[in-house]
Motif scaffolding. Structure first.
Motif, PDB file in Angstrom:
ATOM      1  N   GLN A   1       0.990  -1.181  -0.013  1.00 60.53           N
ATOM      2  CA  GLN A   1      -0.052   0.011   0.079  1.00 60.53           C
ATOM      3  C   GLN A   1       0.752   1.352   0.051  1.00 60.53           C
ATOM      4  OE1 GLN A   1      -3.438   0.611  -0.127  1.00 60.53           O
ATOM      5  NE2 GLN A   1      -3.474  -1.864  -0.690  1.00 60.53           N
ATOM      6  N   GLY A   2       2.122   1.206   0.651  1.00 59.57           N
ATOM      7  CA  GLY A   2       2.803   2.655   0.525  1.00 59.57           C
ATOM      8  C   GLY A   2       2.306   3.517   1.414  1.00 59.57           C
ATOM      9  N   PHE A   3       1.708   3.306   2.431  1.00 57.74           N
ATOM     10  CA  PHE A   3       1.067   4.359   3.149  1.00 57.74           C
ATOM     11  C   PHE A   3       1.760   5.736   3.483  1.00 57.74           C
ATOM     12  CE2 PHE A   3      -1.831   0.820   4.486  1.00 57.74           C
ATOM     13  CZ  PHE A   3      -2.905   1.193   4.251  1.00 57.74           C
ATOM     14  N   LYS A   4       1.210   6.861   3.059  1.00 60.55           N
ATOM     15  CA  LYS A   4       1.958   8.301   3.588  1.00 60.55           C
ATOM     16  C   LYS A   4       1.575   8.428   4.972  1.00 60.55           C
ATOM     17  CE  LYS A   4       1.216   9.606  -1.483  1.00 60.55           C
ATOM     18  NZ  LYS A   4       0.540  10.957  -2.204  1.00 60.55           N
ATOM     19  N   SER A   5       0.308   8.177   5.416  1.00 61.23           N
ATOM     20  CA  SER A   5       0.047   8.599   6.756  1.00 61.23           C
ATOM     21  C   SER A   5      -0.986   7.736   7.096  1.00 61.23           C
ATOM     22  CB  SER A   5      -0.344   9.926   6.706  1.00 61.23           C
ATOM     23  OG  SER A   5      -1.664  10.191   5.994  1.00 61.23           O
ATOM     24  N   LEU A   6      -0.976   7.691   8.487  1.00 58.68           N
ATOM     25  CA  LEU A   6      -2.094   6.842   9.153  1.00 58.68           C
ATOM     26  C   LEU A   6      -2.812   7.773  10.093  1.00 58.68           C
ATOM     27  CD1 LEU A   6       0.065   3.927  10.521  1.00 58.68           C
ATOM     28  CD2 LEU A   6      -1.280   4.094   8.378  1.00 58.68           C
ATOM     29  N   HIS A   7      -4.131   7.596  10.367  1.00 61.68           N
ATOM     30  CA  HIS A   7      -5.143   8.415  11.295  1.00 61.68           C
ATOM     31  C   HIS A   7      -5.716   7.545  12.474  1.00 61.68           C
ATOM     32  CE1 HIS A   7      -8.414  11.302  11.925  1.00 61.68           C
ATOM     33  NE2 HIS A   7      -7.670  11.450  12.963  1.00 61.68           N
ATOM     34  N   TYR A   8      -5.552   7.572  13.759  1.00 56.71           N
ATOM     35  CA  TYR A   8      -5.989   6.795  14.716  1.00 56.71           C
ATOM     36  C   TYR A   8      -7.178   7.745  15.462  1.00 56.71           C
ATOM     37  CZ  TYR A   8      -1.680   4.070  14.832  1.00 56.71           C
ATOM     38  OH  TYR A   8      -0.532   3.329  14.338  1.00 56.71           O
ATOM     39  N   ARG A   9      -7.877   6.907  15.833  1.00 57.41           N
ATOM     40  CA  ARG A   9      -9.227   7.478  16.642  1.00 57.41           C
ATOM     41  C   ARG A   9      -9.860   6.346  17.601  1.00 57.41           C
ATOM     42  NH1 ARG A   9     -13.039  10.109  12.289  1.00 57.41           N
ATOM     43  NH2 ARG A   9     -12.481   7.979  11.342  1.00 57.41           N
ATOM     44  N   ASN A  10     -10.169   7.054  18.903  1.00 60.82           N
ATOM     45  CA  ASN A  10     -11.076   6.141  19.588  1.00 60.82           C
ATOM     46  C   ASN A  10     -11.765   6.834  20.793  1.00 60.82           C
ATOM     47  OD1 ASN A  10      -9.196   6.596  21.668  1.00 60.82           O
ATOM     48  ND2 ASN A  10      -8.092   4.423  21.728  1.00 60.82           N
ATOM     49  N   SER A  11     -12.463   6.369  21.620  1.00 59.68           N
ATOM     50  CA  SER A  11     -13.364   6.856  22.538  1.00 59.68           C
ATOM     51  C   SER A  11     -12.745   7.435  23.729  1.00 59.68           C
ATOM     52  CB  SER A  11     -14.859   6.050  22.938  1.00 59.68           C
ATOM     53  OG  SER A  11     -14.111   4.629  23.709  1.00 59.68           O
TER      54      SER A  11
END
Length: 409
Positions: A203-213
């Motif tokens: 996939q060659g990810f450029k960025s990741l975004h994390y979210r939780n409660s």
């Protein structure tokens, strides 16, 4: 202790974890409380053809006495002979095994500043040694075995002997020693980790975004030449080994200046006998600009203030919530296990092997590529049952990676 299971464990550690070769030296860092187990591992190593076994004993009860009563300037020093010992065995191509087992709260009344001074002196003196291991120049592995004080912390409702027995059972299960053929079980486990690793790399990810409660809302940029690793690793001569037993993670490195937002811990962090709990970190352009902790604030502060690099992240690791250690519902108070039950990040030094062709780059070139450097590398857990992670791949597509705490790939 079930001696048959212990012998299977020792065999797994040496044959799969370290891939110990005939006539190779094995150096073991071991707590004195773990001596009976360490002796079994040493005997097994000789039976497998080790040239020699060297044991470096650690006594945490004495360490507490020393941290409490010794003059403070002692902790600014690290013995030259110890540094030379590690470097000598490194140059001889030794295999390095560390047993991570301590009392999670033994040092709770010890001044964390004193402990950080000692940690900094040790890390500075052993910088070349640590960098060699983190670059996989030698095979290395971290494992654990129960101690009475640790077992009582994990299972406080049980008598000491029963607590130790139950912790042994949990460890044998998480490292797959309870299976008929642990080595074959690990071959299958490595294969499954590699499948996900290969997908992430494609996939060659450029960025990741994390979210939780809990309040985590964090964006992490990845270097263009990053690599995801997982399961086994390789030395320059292609010797395969497993750095952590157990391991459930797939990991890479973040771009040093590319982390923004807030992350909240999901499990306590046991750091040098101090527990740090319910803490959060806020980042701007990679740097930690705010932090808080309900418990262990001074210890967290000492971690972050180790050096400039400890104000940045060095690792991004993905672990499904639905995984063997997480499903055990046991809080181990031991990072080796707890980090393999949860997605986690690490403050401090990045693993250069997570960057393509890193072996040909000097320190300045690694820095320019976004690789963080520090005397410290400290993992902390952020995974939850409702964690969602998405990524922007090399085709500028938004791809879902985690939903409800688990991989969707």
């Amino acid at each position: 202790m079930n001696i048959n299971m212990l012998e299977k464990y020792a065999d797994l550690i040496l044959r799969t974890g370290l891939n110990l070769r005939k006539n190779q030296i094995l150096l073991i860092n071991s707590p004195v409380e773990c001596a009976p187990v360490t002796h079994v591992i040493a005997e097994t190593a000789y039976r497998l053809g080790a040239k020699d076994v060297v044991i470096v004993w650690k006594d945490e009860l004495f360490s507490k006495i020393r941290f409490t009563y010794a003059p403070e300037d002692v902790f600014d020093e690290f013995p030259d002979w110890q540094k030379e010992m590690y470097m000598s065995y490194l140059r001889q191509g030794a295999a390095f095994l560390s047993i991570a087992a301590n009392d999670p709260e033994l040092m709770k009344d010890v001044d964390p500043v004193r402990m950080m001074k000692a940690q900094t002196a040790s890390s500075t003196a052993l910088k070349e040694y640590r960098e060699s291991l983190m670059s996989n120049q030698n095979v290395w592995c971290v494992i654990s075995v129960p101690t009475a004080s640790w077992a009582k912390k994990v299972f406080p409702e049980l008598e000491e002997a029963k607590a130790v027995e139950k912790l042994w059972e949990a460890i044998f299960k998480t490292v797959r020693v309870d299976q008929a053929d642990p080595i074959e079980a690990w071959k299958n486990h490595k294969f499954n980790l590699k499948q996900r690793m290969n997908y992430l790399n494609a996939q060659g990810f450029k960025s990741l975004h994390y979210r939780n409660s809990l309040g985590t809302d964090l964006t992490i940029e990845l270097p263009e030449a990053h690599l995801w690793l997982g399961g086994s690793e390789f030395t320059p001569d292609k010797t395969e080994f497993i750095a952590n037993i157990p391991t459930e993670e797939i990991f890479t490195l973040p771009k040093k200046t590319g982390v923004n937002g807030k992350v909240v811990s999901s499990r306590p962090l046991n750091y040098n006998g101090h527990l740090i709990d319910n803490f959060s970190l806020t980042f701007k352009e990679g740097r930690i600009i705010e932090f808080s902790a309900e418990k262990g604030y001074e210890s967290l502060k000492s971690i972050i203030e180790t050096d400039d690099g400890s104000h940045y992240l060095g690792e991004v690791a993905l672990v499904p919530y639905d995984s063997p250690i997480s499903n055990s519902k046991i809080l181990f108070y031991n990072t080796l296990f707890d980090e393999n039950a949860s997605c986690h990040l690490a403050i401090g030094k990045a693993y250069p092997v997570c960057l393509k062709n890193s072996g040909s780059l000097n320190i300045e070139e690694l820095e320019a590529a976004g690789v963080n450097d520090s005397l410290l590398h400290e993992d902390f857990m952020i995974g939850t049952a409702d964690l969602e992670i998405s990524g922007i791949n090399k085709f500028d597509q938004i791809v879902s990676i985690f939903k409800q705490g688990n991989f969707v790939i």
